[in-house]
Structures are given as structure tokens and as C-alpha cells.
Design a protein around this motif. Structure first.
Motif, PDB file in Angstrom:
ATOM      1  N   LEU A  62      -3.696 -16.437  -2.579  1.00 44.28           N
ATOM      2  CA  LEU A  62      -3.280 -15.213  -1.921  1.00 44.28           C
ATOM      3  C   LEU A  62      -4.271 -14.652  -1.201  1.00 44.28           C
ATOM      4  N   ILE A  63      -5.345 -14.790  -1.603  1.00 46.67           N
ATOM      5  CA  ILE A  63      -6.672 -14.306  -0.673  1.00 46.67           C
ATOM      6  C   ILE A  63      -6.716 -15.107   0.488  1.00 46.67           C
ATOM      7  N   ARG A  64      -6.428 -16.334   0.501  1.00 48.72           N
ATOM      8  CA  ARG A  64      -6.493 -17.201   1.825  1.00 48.72           C
ATOM      9  C   ARG A  64      -5.419 -16.747   2.801  1.00 48.72           C
ATOM     10  N   LEU A  65      -4.201 -16.712   1.929  1.00 52.69           N
ATOM     11  CA  LEU A  65      -3.033 -16.293   2.858  1.00 52.69           C
ATOM     12  C   LEU A  65      -3.231 -14.902   3.533  1.00 52.69           C
ATOM     13  N   HIS A  66      -3.717 -13.784   2.973  1.00 48.60           N
ATOM     14  CA  HIS A  66      -3.911 -12.650   3.472  1.00 48.60           C
ATOM     15  C   HIS A  66      -4.874 -12.740   4.536  1.00 48.60           C
ATOM     16  N   SER A  67      -5.972 -13.309   4.358  1.00 53.06           N
ATOM     17  CA  SER A  67      -7.143 -13.441   5.334  1.00 53.06           C
ATOM     18  C   SER A  67      -6.360 -14.186   6.727  1.00 53.06           C
ATOM     19  N   GLU A  68      -5.607 -15.087   6.418  1.00 51.85           N
ATOM     20  CA  GLU A  68      -5.186 -15.817   7.743  1.00 51.85           C
ATOM     21  C   GLU A  68      -3.882 -15.018   8.391  1.00 51.85           C
ATOM     22  N   THR A  69      -2.985 -14.391   7.704  1.00 47.41           N
ATOM     23  CA  THR A  69      -1.944 -13.635   8.276  1.00 47.41           C
ATOM     24  C   THR A  69      -2.155 -12.099   8.469  1.00 47.41           C
ATOM     25  N   LEU A  98       3.399  -9.019   2.836  1.00 47.60           N
ATOM     26  CA  LEU A  98       3.550 -10.078   2.460  1.00 47.60           C
ATOM     27  C   LEU A  98       2.845 -10.265   1.220  1.00 47.60           C
ATOM     28  N   ALA A  99       1.439 -10.093   1.157  1.00 50.61           N
ATOM     29  CA  ALA A  99       0.312 -10.382   0.328  1.00 50.61           C
ATOM     30  C   ALA A  99       0.840  -9.771  -1.113  1.00 50.61           C
ATOM     31  N   LEU A 100       0.991  -8.357  -0.930  1.00 53.33           N
ATOM     32  CA  LEU A 100       1.222  -7.527  -2.078  1.00 53.33           C
ATOM     33  C   LEU A 100       2.645  -7.670  -2.771  1.00 53.33           C
ATOM     34  N   THR A 101       3.563  -8.142  -1.779  1.00 54.51           N
ATOM     35  CA  THR A 101       4.889  -8.370  -2.530  1.00 54.51           C
ATOM     36  C   THR A 101       4.685  -9.795  -3.414  1.00 54.51           C
ATOM     37  N   LYS A 102       3.893 -10.835  -2.688  1.00 54.18           N
ATOM     38  CA  LYS A 102       3.546 -12.065  -3.748  1.00 54.18           C
ATOM     39  C   LYS A 102       2.804 -11.561  -4.890  1.00 54.18           C
ATOM     40  N   VAL A 137       2.293  -2.214  -9.988  1.00 55.97           N
ATOM     41  CA  VAL A 137       3.650  -2.046 -10.058  1.00 55.97           C
ATOM     42  C   VAL A 137       4.178  -0.819  -9.355  1.00 55.97           C
ATOM     43  N   ALA A 138       3.402   0.409  -9.964  1.00 52.01           N
ATOM     44  CA  ALA A 138       4.081   1.689  -9.818  1.00 52.01           C
ATOM     45  C   ALA A 138       3.802   1.995  -8.325  1.00 52.01           C
ATOM     46  N   LEU A 139       2.705   1.822  -7.758  1.00 52.27           N
ATOM     47  CA  LEU A 139       2.590   2.078  -6.491  1.00 52.27           C
ATOM     48  C   LEU A 139       3.377   1.355  -5.584  1.00 52.27           C
ATOM     49  N   LYS A 140       3.545   0.182  -5.907  1.00 49.81           N
ATOM     50  CA  LYS A 140       4.471  -0.806  -5.073  1.00 49.81           C
ATOM     51  C   LYS A 140       3.923  -1.247  -3.796  1.00 49.81           C
ATOM     52  N   ALA A 141       4.395  -2.457  -3.194  1.00 48.91           N
ATOM     53  CA  ALA A 141       3.832  -3.179  -2.073  1.00 48.91           C
ATOM     54  C   ALA A 141       3.813  -2.353  -0.905  1.00 48.91           C
ATOM     55  N   ASP A 142       4.527  -1.346  -0.550  1.00 43.09           N
ATOM     56  CA  ASP A 142       4.735  -0.464   0.622  1.00 43.09           C
ATOM     57  C   ASP A 142       3.532   0.416   0.640  1.00 43.09           C
ATOM     58  N   TYR A 143       2.915   0.947  -0.582  1.00 40.97           N
ATOM     59  CA  TYR A 143       1.650   1.566  -0.566  1.00 40.97           C
ATOM     60  C   TYR A 143       0.625   0.760   0.149  1.00 40.97           C
ATOM     61  N   PHE A 144       0.392  -0.428  -0.385  1.00 33.62           N
ATOM     62  CA  PHE A 144      -0.770  -1.201  -0.046  1.00 33.62           C
ATOM     63  C   PHE A 144      -0.430  -1.700   1.150  1.00 33.62           C
ATOM     64  N   ALA A 145       0.704  -1.783   2.038  1.00 35.33           N
ATOM     65  CA  ALA A 145       0.865  -2.481   3.278  1.00 35.33           C
ATOM     66  C   ALA A 145       0.074  -1.616   4.452  1.00 35.33           C
ATOM     67  N   ARG A 146      -0.164  -0.294   4.190  1.00 39.22           N
ATOM     68  CA  ARG A 146      -0.706   0.749   5.100  1.00 39.22           C
ATOM     69  C   ARG A 146      -1.830   0.315   5.644  1.00 39.22           C
ATOM     70  N   ASN A 147      -2.393  -0.369   4.642  1.00 39.80           N
ATOM     71  CA  ASN A 147      -4.178  -0.464   5.129  1.00 39.80           C
ATOM     72  C   ASN A 147      -4.629  -1.766   4.650  1.00 39.80           C
ATOM     73  N   PHE A 148      -5.117  -2.444   5.461  1.00 35.34           N
ATOM     74  CA  PHE A 148      -5.575  -3.923   5.393  1.00 35.34           C
ATOM     75  C   PHE A 148      -6.832  -3.740   4.306  1.00 35.34           C
ATOM     76  N   THR A 168      -7.407  -1.702   1.714  1.00 30.86           N
ATOM     77  CA  THR A 168      -6.592  -1.197   0.370  1.00 30.86           C
ATOM     78  C   THR A 168      -6.104  -2.594  -0.090  1.00 30.86           C
ATOM     79  N   SER A 169      -5.485  -3.194   0.724  1.00 35.42           N
ATOM     80  CA  SER A 169      -4.770  -4.591   0.023  1.00 35.42           C
ATOM     81  C   SER A 169      -5.783  -5.679  -0.264  1.00 35.42           C
TER      82      SER A 169
END
Length: 354
Positions: free
Chosen positions: A315-322, A327-331, A244-255, A257-258
Motif C-alpha cells: 500500500l505504501i508503494r501504491l500510494h507513493s506511485e499514484t 485510493l490508498a485509505l479506501t484500501k 474507521v471513524a474518520l473515514k477515507a475522505d478525511y485523509f484524502a485531503r492531505n498527502f 496525513t495519509s
């Protein structure tokens, strides 16, 4: 000196408004609204921070109170810590007034000099409520900000402080609320958040795979099931807080890491699914120690484990497909703020309390 026992929820503005309406269902013994101006002090070398203490001077109307909070226990969002309060004539801290607590207070350095570090200023709406077992709970809704120089952070918290009764009453009271999404248990105090803001203590991501290996290794060598569950609970709470502290934007930079972050939650929930009898064995262990456990705790946690495992698998399936990291970390972070997640953590506190 007294022990402060409180449970803290981080709440969205919308969730806070709904909870205020929910509180009105209970017998209200007293209520008030006030503005609290707080300044936290420490030495140049951060003596209090290093000792896991917090020194605060609070102004409420024309009244000044100095509080020293010492190191206590935090179990999820349940905070139990000793605190020492003295009245002051002004907003200037006076450490000599703490001498009345010499028998119980850890000795402070004689030459300790303090200076302002950060402020927490907020409006507090307080309700003193009576629960079903005649316990008295002080509910405080805090809305304001933490300030250090030009830097600010929003405060939006709901605190439940036990005034009369026992910890089990407090947990049952909060679990009995009709919670909405947009809430989560918070292990971070305002003081901890203030220090992080003042000294730019940005979180460095933990290697959760290594942490997970440590958990599994510890379980192999530890026969106490309650201790094993407590380790899992601490692991989960820390993982949630960091995510929560790092926020979704932090993870969004790298597949990758997500993937690793989602995988850390998958490992945890899958572990529970692989050990369907773990919770029941813990209950038997507690019963053998003469402790009572509500049967609903086990059924609710089992349901929660299955639900979260399925959600993360989807969520893993969604992230793998998209390949959409944001989106994945926001969810994922939205999942951690569901009302059911609060009840999960409350049940884990119940099972892991000594």
C-alpha cells in the motif's frame, strides 16, 4: 446486578445477511424478533457520561425496563460490564428504584435530575444458540438508527452475549464462524456513539507517532510480556477505531496525513515482524503461570502479522506511485474489515486476557 459479557461486531448489511445463514448451522434453542425503542438519559452536566455510565429506558411492546450500565472493561470488541435492571410502569426514568442495588451500585447524587439525550431504535433478531462445549450464546442482530434531534447514525451490529459457559467459549464460538469481509470488532457501545452524535464529539486525530514512542519506551521498562502485548493490542484497536471513524475522505485531503496514517500501521506490523519470538515467549510466560494456550493462536497470529506487513508495504508503494490518497485509505480501511482481521483480534484477546 449482573455482569454482561458480550462481543460486538460492526457488520455491513451484506455481511449480516451471510452471518444469519451461518447461525442456522448451530442448534437453536430459541429465537425471536422484536423492536426495541430506547431513550438514554443524563443530567445537564452529563453526570453519567463523566462516570462512564449509561442510563437507558427501553420499551419492548408494553414493557418498560430501566438499565444502568456502569464502567467495565473493554478488550477489543469484548465488553464486560456490570448492569442494573429494574422494571418501570412507564417510559419515565425513576432513579429511586435503583436503591435495591445500594450494596453494589456506586452511590448516585441525591439531587440528580435527568433529561433525554438521544434514542437508539432498532429491530433485534435474537437467536439463543448452543455451542460445541454446551455453552449458550445469545446472538443479536441489531438494525436501526441512533437519533439525536435531526441527526442520525445507522446501527448495524451483531452482538454475541455469553449466557452460559466462559469467555474462552465465547471467543471460540465467534472464531469458529465462517466470517466474510465487511466485519470488524467494535469497541464502541451504542451509548458512546449516541453521546458522540448528541454532542458533536467528532474525533480529533491522535498523534500516533508520539503514541508509538510511548509504546517503545514502555516496553524498555516493562518486563511483563503479556502486559507489553496488551499495550500493543490496545494501541492497534484504538488506531483501527479512529481510522474507521474518520473515514477515507478525511485523509484524502492531505498527502502527508495519509502517509502518517499508513505509517502508523506499518510501525505496528513491522514491530511484530522484528520480534518473531515475542508471541512464543508470551505463551511460555502463560504456561509458567499454569494457563493453557492453543498452539493455533500463535501460528495464526504469526501468519496474520506477515500478511498485514506485506499488505501495508504494498500500500505504501501504491500510494507513493499514484499519490492517490483516497485510493490508498479506501484500501486500508477495506483491509481492516477483512474477516481475517476479526480472527486476528480474537486471538489477541485470547493472549492478553488475564
Amino acid at each position: 446486578m449482573s455482569d454482561e459479557i458480550e462481543l460486538k461486531l460492526a457488520v455491513s448489511p451484506q455481511a449480516a445477511d451471510i452471518l444469519v445463514q451461518e447461525i442456522a448451522r448451530y442448534p437453536i434453542l430459541a429465537q425471536k424478533k422484536t423492536f426495541l425503542a430506547n431513550c438514554y438519559y443524563d443530567s445537564a452536566d452529563c453526570y453519567f457520561a463523566h462516570q462512564k455510565m449509561g442510563l437507558r429506558v427501553r420499551r419492548e411492546n408494553d414493557r418498560f425496563t430501566m438499565t444502568l450500565k456502569t464502567n467495565g472493561n473493554v478488550l477489543g470488541g469484548l465488553h464486560i460490564r456490570p448492569e442494573y435492571n429494574v422494571e418501570l410502569e412507564s417510559d419515565a426514568p425513576d432513579l429511586s428504584k435503583l436503591s435495591i442495588f445500594n450494596e453494589t451500585l456506586p452511590k448516585l447524587p441525591a439531587d440528580l435530575q435527568v433529561q433525554p439525550v438521544f434514542n437508539t431504535d432498532f429491530e433485534r433478531h435474537i437467536w439463543l444458540l448452543e455451542g460445541e462445549n454446551r455453552e449458550q450464546i445469545e446472538v443479536a442482530l441489531d438494525r436501526g438508527e441512533i437519533k439525536s434531534g435531526e441527526k442520525t447514525e445507522i446501527i448495524s451490529e451483531l452482538e454475541f452475549e455469553l449466557k452460559q459457559g466462559n469467555v474462552a467459549d465465547l471467543l471460540s464460538f465467534v472464531a469458529g464462524l465462517n466470517l466474510t469481509d465487511g466485519v470488524r470488532l467494535s469497541a464502541l457501545s451504542k451509548a458512546k456513539r449516541g453521546y458522540q452524535l448528541a454532542y458533536n464529539q467528532s474525533r480529533k486525530p491522535v498523534d500516533w507517532l508520539d503514541k508509538w514512542r510511548d509504546i517503545l519506551k514502555s516496553e524498555e521498562n516493562h518486563g511483563n510480556l503479556t502486559a507489553q502485548l496488551k499495550a500493543l493490542f490496545h494501541h492497534e484497536q484504538q488506531l483501527v477505531e479512529e481510522t474507521v471513524a474518520l473515514k477515507a475522505d478525511y485523509f484524502a485531503r492531505n498527502f502527508l496525513t495519509s502517509v502518517e496514517r499508513i505509517g502508523a500501521f506499518f510501525n505496528l506490523y513491522h514491530h511484530y515482524i522484528e520480534q518473531p519470538n515475542l508471541l512464543g515467549r508470551i505463551v511460555n510466560e502463560k504456561l509458567a503461570q499454569g494457563k493453557n494456550v492453543d498452539d493455533s493462536v500463535i501460528s495464526e497470529l504469526t501468519e496474520s502479522n506477515n500478511y498485514l506487513f506485506n499488505q501495508i508495504r504494498d500500500l505504501i508503494r501504491l500510494h507513493s506511485e499514484t499519490k492517490d490518497n483516497l485510493l490508498a485509505l479506501t484500501k486500508l480501511i477495506a483491509l481492516l474489515h477483512e474477516a481475517g482481521y476479526v480472527r486476528r483480534m480474537l486471538n489477541l484477546i485470547r493472549l492478553t486476557m488475564e
